[in-house]
Design an enzyme around this catalytic site. Structure first.
Site, PDB file in Angstrom:
ATOM      1  N   GLY A   9      69.625  99.918 -49.947  1.00 55.14           N
ATOM      2  CA  GLY A   9      70.946 100.360 -49.497  1.00 55.14           C
ATOM      3  C   GLY A   9      70.732 101.346 -48.364  1.00 55.14           C
ATOM      4  O   GLY A   9      70.366 102.499 -48.605  1.00 55.14           O
ATOM      5  N   ALA A  10      70.903 100.845 -47.131  1.00 57.66           N
ATOM      6  CA  ALA A  10      70.655 101.702 -45.958  1.00 57.66           C
ATOM      7  C   ALA A  10      71.961 102.266 -45.421  1.00 57.66           C
ATOM      8  O   ALA A  10      72.137 102.450 -44.223  1.00 57.66           O
ATOM      9  CB  ALA A  10      69.924 100.890 -44.875  1.00 57.66           C
ATOM     10  N   GLY A  11      72.903 102.514 -46.342  1.00 62.31           N
ATOM     11  CA  GLY A  11      74.198 103.080 -45.945  1.00 62.31           C
ATOM     12  C   GLY A  11      74.095 104.590 -45.786  1.00 62.31           C
ATOM     13  O   GLY A  11      73.038 105.119 -45.407  1.00 62.31           O
ATOM     14  N   VAL A  13      74.120 107.282 -47.977  1.00 62.06           N
ATOM     15  CA  VAL A  13      73.150 108.041 -48.784  1.00 62.06           C
ATOM     16  C   VAL A  13      71.723 107.591 -48.447  1.00 62.06           C
ATOM     17  O   VAL A  13      70.824 108.409 -48.246  1.00 62.06           O
ATOM     18  CB  VAL A  13      73.394 107.862 -50.301  1.00 62.06           C
ATOM     19  N   ASP A  33      68.378  96.505 -46.880  1.00 61.19           N
ATOM     20  CA  ASP A  33      69.825  96.298 -47.002  1.00 61.19           C
ATOM     21  C   ASP A  33      70.135  94.826 -46.768  1.00 61.19           C
ATOM     22  O   ASP A  33      69.364  94.110 -46.124  1.00 61.19           O
ATOM     23  CB  ASP A  33      70.581  97.159 -45.986  1.00 61.19           C
ATOM     24  N   ASN A  95      79.323  96.782 -58.484  1.00 64.27           N
ATOM     25  CA  ASN A  95      78.011  97.421 -58.432  1.00 64.27           C
ATOM     26  C   ASN A  95      77.054  96.940 -59.530  1.00 64.27           C
ATOM     27  O   ASN A  95      75.837  96.960 -59.339  1.00 64.27           O
ATOM     28  CB  ASN A  95      78.167  98.943 -58.447  1.00 64.27           C
ATOM     29  N   HIS A 175      77.972 111.668 -65.190  1.00 57.72           N
ATOM     30  CA  HIS A 175      78.367 111.977 -63.819  1.00 57.72           C
ATOM     31  C   HIS A 175      79.806 111.510 -63.640  1.00 57.72           C
ATOM     32  O   HIS A 175      80.069 110.440 -63.149  1.00 57.72           O
ATOM     33  CB  HIS A 175      77.434 111.241 -62.843  1.00 57.72           C
TER      34      HIS A 175
HETATM   35  O1  TXD Z   1      75.749 111.415 -57.479  1.00 59.77           O
HETATM   36  C1  TXD Z   1      75.595 110.255 -57.263  1.00 59.77           C
HETATM   37  N1  TXD Z   1      74.854 109.510 -58.074  1.00 59.77           N
HETATM   38  C2  TXD Z   1      76.235 109.637 -56.090  1.00 59.77           C
HETATM   39  C3  TXD Z   1      76.468 108.217 -56.103  1.00 59.77           C
HETATM   40  C4  TXD Z   1      76.546 110.383 -54.935  1.00 59.77           C
HETATM   41  C5  TXD Z   1      77.008 109.758 -53.809  1.00 59.77           C
HETATM   42  C6  TXD Z   1      77.188 108.328 -53.720  1.00 59.77           C
HETATM   43  N2  TXD Z   1      77.121 107.675 -54.987  1.00 59.77           N
HETATM   44  C7  TXD Z   1      77.143 106.207 -55.009  1.00 59.77           C
HETATM   45  O2  TXD Z   1      76.033 105.679 -54.283  1.00 59.77           O
HETATM   46  C8  TXD Z   1      78.346 105.581 -54.366  1.00 59.77           C
HETATM   47  O3  TXD Z   1      79.459 105.601 -55.225  1.00 59.77           O
HETATM   48  C9  TXD Z   1      77.834 104.171 -54.106  1.00 59.77           C
HETATM   49  O4  TXD Z   1      77.917 103.398 -55.296  1.00 59.77           O
HETATM   50  C10 TXD Z   1      76.358 104.395 -53.754  1.00 59.77           C
HETATM   51  C11 TXD Z   1      76.062 104.340 -52.247  1.00 59.77           C
HETATM   52  O5  TXD Z   1      76.875 105.242 -51.549  1.00 59.77           O
HETATM   53  P1  TXD Z   1      76.900 105.253 -49.950  1.00 59.77           P
HETATM   54  O6  TXD Z   1      77.842 106.319 -49.543  1.00 59.77           O
HETATM   55  O7  TXD Z   1      75.529 105.266 -49.389  1.00 59.77           O
HETATM   56  O8  TXD Z   1      77.565 103.823 -49.660  1.00 59.77           O
HETATM   57  P2  TXD Z   1      77.425 102.907 -48.347  1.00 59.77           P
HETATM   58  O9  TXD Z   1      77.333 103.776 -47.119  1.00 59.77           O
HETATM   59  O10 TXD Z   1      78.522 101.907 -48.410  1.00 59.77           O
HETATM   60  O11 TXD Z   1      76.039 102.191 -48.528  1.00 59.77           O
HETATM   61  C12 TXD Z   1      75.783 101.236 -49.499  1.00 59.77           C
HETATM   62  C13 TXD Z   1      74.876 100.209 -48.896  1.00 59.77           C
HETATM   63  C14 TXD Z   1      75.527  99.404 -47.747  1.00 59.77           C
HETATM   64  O12 TXD Z   1      74.777  99.535 -46.552  1.00 59.77           O
HETATM   65  C15 TXD Z   1      75.491  97.956 -48.278  1.00 59.77           C
HETATM   66  O13 TXD Z   1      75.278  96.994 -47.259  1.00 59.77           O
HETATM   67  C16 TXD Z   1      74.315  98.038 -49.240  1.00 59.77           C
HETATM   68  O14 TXD Z   1      74.472  99.282 -49.905  1.00 59.77           O
HETATM   69  N3  TXD Z   1      74.262  96.927 -50.204  1.00 59.77           N
HETATM   70  C17 TXD Z   1      73.110  96.338 -50.565  1.00 59.77           C
HETATM   71  N4  TXD Z   1      71.835  96.582 -50.211  1.00 59.77           N
HETATM   72  C18 TXD Z   1      70.883  95.783 -50.753  1.00 59.77           C
HETATM   73  N5  TXD Z   1      71.155  94.768 -51.615  1.00 59.77           N
HETATM   74  C19 TXD Z   1      72.421  94.510 -51.994  1.00 59.77           C
HETATM   75  N6  TXD Z   1      72.671  93.529 -52.871  1.00 59.77           N
HETATM   76  C20 TXD Z   1      73.455  95.305 -51.461  1.00 59.77           C
HETATM   77  N7  TXD Z   1      74.809  95.310 -51.600  1.00 59.77           N
HETATM   78  C21 TXD Z   1      75.290  96.302 -50.828  1.00 59.77           C
END
Ligand code: TXD
Length: 308
Positions: A9-11, A13, A33, A95, A175
């Site tokens: 997940g290169a979003g 976080v 990603d 998720n 959490h």
């Molecule tokens: O305290 C905590 N645990 C948290 C959790 C704090 C902050 C964020 N929290 C959770 O982390 C949030 O509710 C999300 O479920 C995740 C990721 O948060 P983020 O803000 O980084 O989300 P993004 O920017 O949308 O990034 C998610 C990335 C995005 O680039 C998607 O293309 C990718 O996940 N993605 C995948 N990567 C690989 N493989 C698969 N299948 C996939 N599906 C989506």
């Protein structure tokens, strides 16, 4: 570098965690990603900061898991984040599928790694990762308590206008809205917080901590917090990579500790090269115990709805 961390997940976080890992020279980083060439773009951009930031960590972006082989630690952030007004639990359907798919690939390629789970709803996602990977329970750890405790510390430091470095604080439980900040274990330079902040104000700070994630979601409008979550994940990663035996609150799979079994929940753990090396059991007052049990029940209900 001889330490390798994969971030799935290169979003928001994931990318922020990659930046921190590289700039602190903790490890090489593989960003994975499903979003086309985006991880490659982010990795290239981060790599081009290296000559200015003066580090030699290698950062690559890919959708091909073969590059993740033999990672020491894998941070899983893949999934969707919350929108304003949404609870973490509403993310579960999407998720869960993503967590299952990702963990299968990671466990094939890095069977000896330690997993740090970030995706929400956190405690349920940890359970899926544990079951799918078949890893030992000590090698699957959820990130929440470090972040929730950091939020609690931040608000206390703002209130008292003292250095964040002076503050020790613990937030346990799930959490979510039932998390359990523990003022009794919160100190400022060794002084109990209850000596410095009156009970009513402290309760307001506790409540702001509980809703700390939602406060940021409502300000950002799109997406959720990521700088502090990334810092928290990197702090845990560092403790594992460098075998620091550091005690911090993390989501761990409980089998009787705190009288709770069969779920992940935030408790104090010792992190080292073997992942969770010990779950520290502290004696809780009846009201604290009740709050922890309420939190456990909320997690159990969510897990039951998933049938995992
Ligand atoms: O305290 C905590 N645990 C948290 C959790 C704090 C902050 C964020 N929290 C959770 O982390 C949030 O509710 C999300 O479920 C995740 C990721 O948060 P983020 O803000 O980084 O989300 P993004 O920017 O949308 O990034 C998610 C990335 C995005 O680039 C998607 O293309 C990718 O996940 N993605 C995948 N990567 C690989 N493989 C698969 N299948 C996939 N599906 C989506």
């Amino acid at each position: 570098m001889n330490r390798k961390v994969t971030i799935v997940g290169a979003g928001n976080v994931g990318a922020a965690a990659a930046q921190r890992l590289a700039e602190k020279q903790l490890s090489d980083v593989v960003l994975v990603d499903v979003n086309g060439e985006m991880p490659k773009g982010k990795a290239l951009d981060l790599s081009q900061a290296a000559p200015i930031e003066c580090h030699d960590s290698k950062i690559m972006g890919t959708s091909d898991y073969s590059y993740t082989k033999n990672s020491d630690v894998v941070i899983i952030t893949a999934g969707i984040p919350r929108k304003p007004g949404m609870s973490r639990d509403e993310l579960i359907e999407t998720n869960s599928k993503i967590m299952k798919e990702v963990t299968e690939k990671i466990s094939e390629n890095s069977p000896d790694s330690t997993l740090i789970i970030i995706s929400n709803p956190l405690d349920a996602m940890c359970q899926i990762a544990l079951k799918t990977s078949g890893f030992k329970k000590t090698k699957v750890i959820g990130m929440a308590g470090v972040l929730d405790s950091a939020r609690f510390k931040t608000f206390i430091s703002m209130e008292l206008d003292v250095s964040v470095e002076n503050i020790e604080a613990f937030v346990l439980g799930g959490h979510g809205d039932t998390m359990v900040p523990l003022p009794r274990f919160t100190t400022i330079a060794g002084i109990p917080v209850t000596e410095l902040i009156e009970p009513k104000r402290l309760e307001e700070i506790v409540e702001r901590t509980r809703t700390g994630g939602a406060e940021i979601v409502s300000l950002l409008k799109t997406g959720s917090a990521y700088y502090a979550p990334a810092s928290s994940a990197v702090e845990m990663t560092k403790a594992i990579l460098f075998d620091k035996k550091k005690i911090m609150p993390c989501a761990a799979y409980l089998e009787g500790e705190y009288g709770i079994s069969g779920i992940f929940m935030g408790v104090p753990v010792k992190l080292g090269k073997n992942g969770i090396e010990e779950i520290i059991e502290i004696r809780l007052e009846p009201d604290e115990k009740k709050a922890l049990e309420k939190s456990a029940l909320a997690i159990k209900n969510l897990i039951d709805s998933l049938k995992i």
